[in-house]
Design a protein around this motif. Structure first.
Motif, PDB file in Angstrom:
ATOM      1  N   SER A 166       0.848  -1.196   0.000  1.00 38.22           N
ATOM      2  CA  SER A 166       0.000   0.000   0.000  1.00 38.22           C
ATOM      3  C   SER A 166       0.878   1.239   0.000  1.00 38.22           C
ATOM      4  N   HIS A 167       0.477   2.223  -0.810  1.00 38.88           N
ATOM      5  CA  HIS A 167       1.240   3.462  -0.955  1.00 38.88           C
ATOM      6  C   HIS A 167       0.652   4.522  -0.029  1.00 38.88           C
ATOM      7  N   LEU A 168       1.442   4.985   0.929  1.00 37.40           N
ATOM      8  CA  LEU A 168       1.015   6.008   1.875  1.00 37.40           C
ATOM      9  C   LEU A 168       1.675   7.333   1.522  1.00 37.40           C
ATOM     10  N   LEU A 169       0.896   8.392   1.558  1.00 41.99           N
ATOM     11  CA  LEU A 169       1.412   9.742   1.311  1.00 41.99           C
ATOM     12  C   LEU A 169       1.385  10.512   2.624  1.00 41.99           C
ATOM     13  N   ILE A 170       2.547  10.929   3.104  1.00 39.87           N
ATOM     14  CA  ILE A 170       2.679  11.675   4.354  1.00 39.87           C
ATOM     15  C   ILE A 170       2.839  13.147   4.014  1.00 39.87           C
ATOM     16  N   VAL A 171       1.938  13.979   4.553  1.00 40.81           N
ATOM     17  CA  VAL A 171       1.976  15.422   4.279  1.00 40.81           C
ATOM     18  C   VAL A 171       2.159  16.143   5.602  1.00 40.81           C
ATOM     19  N   ASP A 172       3.384  16.624   5.852  1.00 38.40           N
ATOM     20  CA  ASP A 172       3.711  17.297   7.120  1.00 38.40           C
ATOM     21  C   ASP A 172       4.895  18.219   6.876  1.00 38.40           C
ATOM     22  N   ASP A 173       4.829  19.430   7.407  1.00 32.56           N
ATOM     23  CA  ASP A 173       5.914  20.391   7.163  1.00 32.56           C
ATOM     24  C   ASP A 173       7.104  20.166   8.086  1.00 32.56           C
ATOM     25  N   ASP A 174       6.985  19.258   9.047  1.00 33.99           N
ATOM     26  CA  ASP A 174       8.085  18.945   9.962  1.00 33.99           C
ATOM     27  C   ASP A 174       8.951  17.853   9.339  1.00 33.99           C
TER      28      ASP A 174
ATOM     29  N   GLU B 227      11.523  16.266  10.438  1.00 35.99           N
ATOM     30  CA  GLU B 227      11.847  15.157  11.334  1.00 35.99           C
ATOM     31  C   GLU B 227      10.701  14.153  11.390  1.00 35.99           C
ATOM     32  N   ILE B 228       9.466  14.649  11.451  1.00 36.33           N
ATOM     33  CA  ILE B 228       8.301  13.752  11.484  1.00 36.33           C
ATOM     34  C   ILE B 228       8.182  12.995  10.171  1.00 36.33           C
ATOM     35  N   ARG B 229       8.388  13.696   9.057  1.00 38.40           N
ATOM     36  CA  ARG B 229       8.306  13.024   7.751  1.00 38.40           C
ATOM     37  C   ARG B 229       9.309  11.886   7.662  1.00 38.40           C
ATOM     38  N   THR B 230      10.538  12.149   8.087  1.00 38.92           N
ATOM     39  CA  THR B 230      11.591  11.131   8.016  1.00 38.92           C
ATOM     40  C   THR B 230      11.279   9.964   8.940  1.00 38.92           C
ATOM     41  N   LEU B 231      10.872  10.277  10.169  1.00 41.61           N
ATOM     42  CA  LEU B 231      10.564   9.240  11.149  1.00 41.61           C
ATOM     43  C   LEU B 231       9.443   8.337  10.656  1.00 41.61           C
ATOM     44  N   LEU B 232       8.356   8.940  10.194  1.00 46.41           N
ATOM     45  CA  LEU B 232       7.217   8.145   9.751  1.00 46.41           C
ATOM     46  C   LEU B 232       7.536   7.340   8.503  1.00 46.41           C
ATOM     47  N   SER B 233       8.253   7.933   7.573  1.00 48.18           N
ATOM     48  CA  SER B 233       8.611   7.221   6.349  1.00 48.18           C
ATOM     49  C   SER B 233       9.441   5.982   6.661  1.00 48.18           C
ATOM     50  N   GLN B 234      10.453   6.141   7.503  1.00 48.83           N
ATOM     51  CA  GLN B 234      11.317   5.014   7.840  1.00 48.83           C
ATOM     52  C   GLN B 234      10.551   3.935   8.597  1.00 48.83           C
TER      53      GLN B 234
ATOM     54  N   GLY C 220       6.160  -2.540   5.984  1.00 49.52           N
ATOM     55  CA  GLY C 220       5.679  -3.133   4.749  1.00 49.52           C
ATOM     56  C   GLY C 220       4.930  -2.202   3.816  1.00 49.52           C
ATOM     57  N   PHE C 221       4.930  -0.901   4.120  1.00 49.01           N
ATOM     58  CA  PHE C 221       4.271   0.057   3.249  1.00 49.01           C
ATOM     59  C   PHE C 221       5.281   0.735   2.330  1.00 49.01           C
ATOM     60  N   ARG C 222       4.777   1.317   1.271  1.00 43.44           N
ATOM     61  CA  ARG C 222       5.580   2.196   0.420  1.00 43.44           C
ATOM     62  C   ARG C 222       5.155   3.625   0.721  1.00 43.44           C
ATOM     63  N   THR C 223       6.101   4.504   1.008  1.00 40.87           N
ATOM     64  CA  THR C 223       5.753   5.854   1.446  1.00 40.87           C
ATOM     65  C   THR C 223       6.348   6.927   0.548  1.00 40.87           C
ATOM     66  N   THR C 224       5.610   8.025   0.453  1.00 39.88           N
ATOM     67  CA  THR C 224       6.090   9.262  -0.151  1.00 39.88           C
ATOM     68  C   THR C 224       5.802  10.369   0.852  1.00 39.88           C
ATOM     69  N   ALA C 225       6.759  11.235   1.105  1.00 38.40           N
ATOM     70  CA  ALA C 225       6.588  12.289   2.102  1.00 38.40           C
ATOM     71  C   ALA C 225       6.806  13.661   1.471  1.00 38.40           C
ATOM     72  N   VAL C 226       5.854  14.580   1.720  1.00 41.28           N
ATOM     73  CA  VAL C 226       5.937  15.940   1.181  1.00 41.28           C
ATOM     74  C   VAL C 226       5.603  16.936   2.290  1.00 41.28           C
TER      75      VAL C 226
ATOM     76  N   LEU D 117      -3.599   5.850   0.924  1.00 43.87           N
ATOM     77  CA  LEU D 117      -4.009   6.569   2.126  1.00 43.87           C
ATOM     78  C   LEU D 117      -3.101   7.772   2.322  1.00 43.87           C
ATOM     79  N   ILE D 118      -3.677   8.862   2.846  1.00 38.63           N
ATOM     80  CA  ILE D 118      -2.914  10.074   3.121  1.00 38.63           C
ATOM     81  C   ILE D 118      -2.886  10.334   4.624  1.00 38.63           C
ATOM     82  N   VAL D 119      -1.699  10.567   5.164  1.00 36.55           N
ATOM     83  CA  VAL D 119      -1.539  11.049   6.531  1.00 36.55           C
ATOM     84  C   VAL D 119      -1.308  12.551   6.409  1.00 36.55           C
ATOM     85  N   LEU D 120      -2.285  13.349   6.825  1.00 32.38           N
ATOM     86  CA  LEU D 120      -2.318  14.783   6.518  1.00 32.38           C
ATOM     87  C   LEU D 120      -2.264  15.618   7.794  1.00 32.38           C
TER      88      LEU D 120
END
Length: 238
Positions: free
Chosen positions: A5-13, A15-22, A28-34, A51-54
C-alpha cells in the motif's frame, strides 16, 4: 512492490516526515513524504495513493482546506494529524471527510494501527461516489450534484453539511441495497462504530426533515428494522 500500500505523508516537519517514512517502510508500506498541500496534489496527479496522513497545520493552505478540496475529486482515505487540542478541529476534520484523526504527539505504533484499520474499512465500506464517474443523482423531485456537493429541489438549493452530503450520497449510490448503521457510522466517523451510538439515526432524521420526508411514514429514506436504511424511490444517475 506493487502489492505494498502506498502512503502519502503530508507534514511540514522534516523530522516527522523522516521518522514516519522510515517506520512505515519497515512495516511493509511504500511511502512518499511531502511538506505541503501543493506537493500532495502533484503526487496524487502522477501516482496512485492508498491513504494520506495529513497534518492540520501546514504552511500556506492548511490541512482542513486541503481535505475539503481533496474530497471534491477523490475518495482516498485520510488520517489527519493535529497538534491542537480543541474538539472543534477534530469534528470539522471528520465533517470535511477525514477518515480518522490522531493528536500530536503520538506513538507511531498507534498511527500504524489506525492506518491498518482505515485501509481495512476502505476495502469494504461504502464510499460516496466519484464525481468523475457520477455527476449527480435525481430522486423524488430532488437532485444531488456530486461535483458541487449541493442538493436542489423545488425551492432551490439546500445547504448540507459534509456529513449530511456523504450520508445521502452513499445511500443514493447503494440504490436498493440496505446499508447498516455500522457501515454508515464507520463511513462517516472513520472508526469502529459504538453499538449504542445513535448519531446515524440523528443524521437520517435531519436529512428527512430537509427532504420533507414524513417522519412516521418516510418515502425517500426508509428504515428497514433490524437492518438499516435504504432509498425508497427510484434514483437516476448522470
Amino acid at each position: 512492490m506493487a502489492d505494498r500500500s502506498h502512503l502519502l505523508i503530508v507534514d511540514d516537519d522534516r523530522e516527522i516526515r523522516t521518522l514516519l517514512s522510515q517506520y512505515l517502510d519497515k512495516q511493509g508500506f511504500r511511502t512518499t513524504a511531502v511538506a505541503d498541500a501543493r506537493e500532495m496534489r502533484r503526487v496524487l496527479e502522477r501516482s496512485h495513493v492508498d491513504l494520506i496522513v495529513l497534518d492540520l497545520m501546514l504552511p500556506g493552505e492548511d490541512g482542513l482546506s486541503a481535505c475539503r478540496e481533496l474530497r471534491v475529486r477523490s475518495q482516498v482515505p485520510v488520517i489527519m494529524l493535529t497538534a491542537r487540542g480543541e474538539d472543534v478541529d477534530r469534528i470539522v476534520g471528520l465533517e470535511l471527510g477525514a477518515d480518522d484523526y490522531l493528536p500530536k504527539p503520538f506513538n507511531p505504533r498507534e498511527l500504524l494501527g489506525r492506518i491498518r484499520a482505515v485501509l481495512r474499512r476502505a476495502a469494504h465500506a461504502p464510499r460516496d461516489p466519484n464525481p468523475q464517474t457520477v455527476r449527480g443523482f435525481s430522486f423524488g423531485g430532488w437532485r444531488l450534484d456530486t461535483t458541487r456537493r449541493t442538493l436542489t429541489g423545488g425551492e432551490g438549493e439546500v445547504p448540507l453539511s459534509g456529513a449530511e452530503y456523504r450520508l445521502l450520497a452513499v445511500l443514493l449510490a447503494a440504490g436498493n441495497r440496505v446499508l447498516s448503521r455500522t457501515q454508515l457510522a464507520e463511513l462517516l466517523r472513520g472508526r469502529e462504530a459504538d453499538p449504542f451510538d445513535r448519531s446515524i439515526d440523528v443524521r437520517v432524521s435531519r436529512l428527512r426533515q430537509i427532504l420533507g420526508d414524513e417522519a412516521r411514514s418516510p418515502r425517500i429514506i426508509k428504515t428497514v428494522y433490524g437492518e438499516g436504511y435504504v432509498i425508497g424511490v427510484s434514483v437516476e444517475t448522470d
